[in-house]
Design a protein around this motif. Structure first.
Motif, PDB file in Angstrom:
ATOM      1  N   ARG A  59      -4.874   8.429   4.282  1.00 50.96           N
ATOM      2  CA  ARG A  59      -4.477   8.915   5.606  1.00 50.96           C
ATOM      3  C   ARG A  59      -4.700  10.412   5.634  1.00 50.96           C
ATOM      4  NH1 ARG A  59       0.295   8.091   2.655  1.00 50.96           N
ATOM      5  NH2 ARG A  59       1.713   9.877   2.633  1.00 50.96           N
ATOM      6  N   ASN A  69      -9.819   5.136   5.505  1.00 49.38           N
ATOM      7  CA  ASN A  69     -10.164   4.434   4.282  1.00 49.38           C
ATOM      8  C   ASN A  69     -11.667   4.556   4.044  1.00 49.38           C
ATOM      9  OD1 ASN A  69      -7.459   3.478   4.491  1.00 49.38           O
ATOM     10  ND2 ASN A  69      -8.163   1.775   5.762  1.00 49.38           N
ATOM     11  N   GLU A  81      -4.931   7.006   9.854  1.00 54.40           N
ATOM     12  CA  GLU A  81      -5.435   6.251   8.710  1.00 54.40           C
ATOM     13  C   GLU A  81      -6.910   6.600   8.480  1.00 54.40           C
ATOM     14  OE1 GLU A  81      -3.394   4.098   7.024  1.00 54.40           O
ATOM     15  OE2 GLU A  81      -1.783   4.722   8.385  1.00 54.40           O
ATOM     16  N   ARG A 133       0.862  -1.169   0.000  1.00 56.68           N
ATOM     17  CA  ARG A 133       0.000   0.000   0.000  1.00 56.68           C
ATOM     18  C   ARG A 133       0.915   1.240   0.000  1.00 56.68           C
ATOM     19  NH1 ARG A 133      -2.956  -3.126   3.935  1.00 56.68           N
ATOM     20  NH2 ARG A 133      -2.634  -1.546   5.535  1.00 56.68           N
ATOM     21  N   TYR A 156      -7.684   3.266   0.171  1.00 56.15           N
ATOM     22  CA  TYR A 156      -6.919   3.585   1.365  1.00 56.15           C
ATOM     23  C   TYR A 156      -6.467   5.040   1.353  1.00 56.15           C
ATOM     24  CZ  TYR A 156      -6.781  -1.362   2.476  1.00 56.15           C
ATOM     25  OH  TYR A 156      -7.145  -2.652   2.795  1.00 56.15           O
ATOM     26  N   THR A 192     -12.336  -0.867  -1.428  1.00 55.69           N
ATOM     27  CA  THR A 192     -11.752  -0.110  -0.318  1.00 55.69           C
ATOM     28  C   THR A 192     -10.615   0.744  -0.859  1.00 55.69           C
ATOM     29  OG1 THR A 192     -12.315  -1.787   1.332  1.00 55.69           O
ATOM     30  CG2 THR A 192     -10.553  -0.244   1.889  1.00 55.69           C
TER      31      THR A 192
END
Length: 811
Positions: free
Chosen positions: A555, A543, A541, A460, A553, A551
């Protein structure tokens, strides 16, 4: 004088901010010089005020004790220097005046520079030091105050904490490499420390890991002689360089090559020969006229070629190993020193991929050359196994006929998504090692000590450490202490690793790792050394699930001293190219610095990013922004709806290169953003395809088997330039004037279109810079341009922008 008069009037109107608390350091006794003459060379009489010019480290002030009072501390000495310090934080661009009253003899310093007290402040914490002279028997009253044209932006404190600043991003120490001796006892660490625009210190440190002692600090570039505890360096002599080895324990030096041949060299694993990569200059045209013989012939040095040579250290004989016109690159040398592994490039413009790679194994004893991999355009690098019977190859999902694919049959794999394959040197049989492994491989090493393959991979937005047990095929994580492992080194003779890395909220840290116990030992913490006095906001984080059920992702970063009851403007940042927006602490788009300026920062990893698996990465191919744009828009909307502290009317976005294209493309889809910035962005896929140095070859990645004449819906319909009328967001274009990757015309033509459409826009070109803005002083101006644009549109404050770019009358 005019500025001071204006500020005085403003201070009278706006009121003053008294400064009552300081850090104090002193007294530092000084003495009058002997009066050899009554005047100096300039016929000036001596004044005690000149004692103030005595050099004193201003940093001592911050290390002092707290002081508050109306009378400045004095001393028992006839004369003494004292330091008073406070921190002045500006939440925006403003002009201010620091006024020091009642002190007889003093000098004022702001951020280390002498000042008359009239300041132009950018959003940051500024260090203010009053250096004053006390005279025995004389008491000095103390009155310090400040004011500005906008006092609400200013605050003062004697607290040791400060805001993160652009100087923190640009300056300071970083690690560049780590190297372990063969027995694992000694470590070489390469580092660099930027002091200012003109001075960078480069250092190599030799450490005895057994005792913890530092044995050497040097400006010479040093590295290990394989299979030994000696290191080497090159020593400049008349018309060339010597190769010198040094025993790490005793420091004894030995010249092993009196004059090195030209080129880059690599030691054999046994240290008995060098493989030299020598550049041969290709044919040159008349300097005034140049015929391109290949699309890449525009690039400097493209016609040059590399020849591999072997220099025997015992005899001094240099043997040429390769001959030909195709580009060649050394990949590895077998542990026994008998074979080398090298790559040969072939061009094939009429079919994707347009560059093919062959991996060859050369027996240095017999000069037998075996082609292990023939003309595969989806491979990039390879390493020998410890016994040289196999090689591990880095390639994309489509390498080796797609044996490692984990994709729907109709999907094209991303050429930036890197997998591992094992190839037998005798049979050429291929075994995919990471077919069901989502992270994208980066750096690889096959460890002689335990026979396992160690590698870093984009996991990721992390860069994580892994190892593969080749016999079982099992992949397991190696427990590193950092979110982003930047470099690692292994020892051939001991179960030890050295590595360094950083995270979203910390700079470099250096460790050793026991490969048996999995325990990391911290050797050096640059975060503690550099930023102990800095207030950082949190990074968390976040998501979300997009409308397609994926999903996505991300932050986000919060400002220091975050107050959830307030409304904050927000900046959204996303990938350029197709790799995730990394968790690197320092970058050209420093998230913690945006946060320090009062923004929430949302980093989103949209479809097409590598590190999330082959299928997710493949969404970059032949989409030209569709999918990623929706992820960014949906993510921003969902973030705002679930976080009350974001002012949804003050959203900005920024991206560079392909991310710059995404910035432009998103504005054709939504009016969600109040401001946008595109650095070096593609506005027309057709012109970029034809003009960028890597335009047509990058399009092999993003537009696989699609061309301007065959896929108008990608190259025309999804180019921002051909949708310019849909853009209403204030859009800033930034570009290096000498950008060869994405030519500056990409920004110019889009700027022209928006001007003709009477849309809010600006174009700022940085002279002498390429795709990245790297020159120190120019980078400051470039970064400040970004900050000023966002301040204008997201914080309703155009003062900074107006100060940098005065409005010129329109013809």
């Amino acid at each position: 004088m005019l500025f001071a008069a204006i500020m005085a009037a403003q201070c009278t109107f706006a009121g003053v901010i008294p400064v009552k608390n300081f850090k104090y350091s002193g007294p530092l006794a000084v003495k009058k010089p002997v009066m050899v003459d009554s005047v100096d060379i300039c016929k000036q009489k001596f004044s005690v005020a000149t004692l103030l010019d005595t050099p004193v480290s201003l940093s001592k002030a911050a290390q002092g004790s707290l002081f508050s009072g109306d009378v400045a501390p004095a001393a028992a000495d006839d004369y003494a220097i004292h330091l008073l310090q406070f921190k002045l934080t500006s939440d925006g661009y403003t002009k201010a005046t620091v006024k020091v009253e009642k002190l007889k003899h003093y000098q004022l310093f702001v951020d280390g520079e002498k000042s008359d007290g009239n300041l132009t402040l950018i959003p940051s914490t500024h260090d203010v030091v009053i250096k004053y002279l006390s005279v025995k028997g004389e008491a000095d009253s103390l009155k310090v105050s400040l004011c500005s044209d906008n006092n609400r932006l200013l605050s003062v404190s004697a607290d040791a904490k400060r805001r993160y600043s652009l100087a923190d991003v640009l300056n300071g120490k970083h690690f560049n490499n780590v190297m372990l001796s063969a027995d694992g006892r000694y470590l070489i660490t390469a580092s660099s420390e930027v002091l200012n625009a003109t001075k960078t210190l480069r250092n190599w440190t030799l450490t005895d890991l057994k005792t913890g002692r530092t044995l050497l600090n040097t400006e010479k570039s040093i590295n290990w002689v394989p299979n030994s505890t000696s290191y080497y360096y090159t020593k400049e002599i008349d018309k060339g360089y010597q190769l010198v080895t040094v025993d790490a324990a005793s420091g004894r030096e030995t010249v092993i090559v009196e004059k090195l041949p030209e080129g880059q060299f690599t030691f054999s694993p046994k240290g008995d020969y060098l493989i030299v990569s020598r550049t041969m200059e290709g044919p040159r045209d008349d300097r005034d006229v140049h015929q391109f013989v290949h699309p890449d012939d525009r690039m400097p040095g493209w016609r040059d070629r590399t020849v591999l040579e072997k220099l025997d250290l015992a005899t001094g004989v240099t043997q040429q190993l390769t001959f030909g016109y195709r580009p060649i690159r050394l990949l590895d040398i077998s542990s026994d020193g008998r074979h080398i592994l090298y790559m040969v490039n072939s061009s094939r413009l009429t079919k994707r991929p347009t560059t093919l790679y062959s991996i060859c194994r050369l027996d240095l004893t017999t000069m037998q050359n075996d082609v292990i991999v023939s003309k595969d355009g989806f491979i990039g690098n390879a390493k020998f196994s410890p016994d040289a019977k196999d090689i591990v190859v880095i390639g994309t999902p489509d390498a080796f006929g797609g044996i490692g694919r984990n994709l729907p049959a109709d999907r094209t794999g991303s050429m930036y998504d890197y997998q591992l394959f094992m190839v037998n040197c005798a049979t050429h049989d291929v075994k995919p090692l990471t077919q069901s492994f989502n992270p994208s491989v980066e750096e690889v090493a096959w460890n002689v000590n335990d026979g396992k393959i160690y590698f870093t991979a984009l996991n990721r937005d992390y860069v994580s450490l892994y190892r593969i047990d080749v016999k079982s095929g099992r992949i397991e994580p190696v427990a590193a202490k950092e979110e982003n492992v930047k470099k690692f080194a292994l020892s051939d003779g001991a179960p030890v690793m050295a590595y360094y890395g950083q995270g979203a909220s910390n700079t470099d840290r250096l460790y050793t790792l026991d490969l048996k116990s999995g325990k990391s030992t911290l050797l050096e913490d640059l975060q503690a050394e550099r930023f102990a006095d800095v207030d950082f906001g949190e990074c968390k984080e976040w998501n979300f699930v997009n409308s397609r059920g994926d999903t996505i992702y991300g932050r986000y970063y919060l400002p220091p001293h975050f107050d959830k009851s307030k409304k904050y403007p927000m900046i959204v940042n996303y990938y350029g190219g197709c790799t995730p927006t990394s968790r690197n602490f320092e970058s050209r788009y420093p998230h913690h610095l945006y946060a320090a300026m009062g923004y929430v920062v949302y980093v989103v990893q949209p479809s097409g990013a590598t590190g999330f698996g082959q299928e997710f990465a493949s969404r970059h191919v032949n989409t030209a922004g569709e999918g990623p744009a929706q992820d960014i828009i949906e993510g921003t909307k969902q973030f705002c709806s679930t976080h009350d502290f974001v002012d949804a009317t003050k959203l900005g976005c920024i991206g560079a290169s392909y991310g710059g294209f995404m910035t432009q493309y998103i504005q054709t889809k939504t009016d969600l953003f109040a401001a946008a910035i595109s650095h070096a962005g593609i506005s027309d896929h057709v012109s970029y395809w034809g003009e960028g140095y890597w335009g047509y070859s990058y399009s092999e990645v993003s537009m696989a088997n699609s061309y301007p004449w065959s896929h108008r819906e990608l190259f025309i319909d999804r180019s921002p330039l051909f949708n310019a009328e849909k853009i209403h967001t204030p859009l800033l274009f930034l570009h290096g004037a000498d950008d060869h990757n994405v030519p500056v015309g990409e920004s110019i033509q889009m700027y022209n279109a928006l001007r003709l459409l009477d849309r809010p826009t600006a174009l700022v070109v940085v002279e002498g810079e390429d795709h990245h803005i790297l020159t120190y002083d120019k980078r400051i101006k470039w970064q400040n341009t970004i900050f000023a644009w966002f301040a204008k549109w997201l914080q309703n404050d155009s003062a900074w922008w107006d100060s940098m770019y005065d409005k010129t009358p329109q013809p």
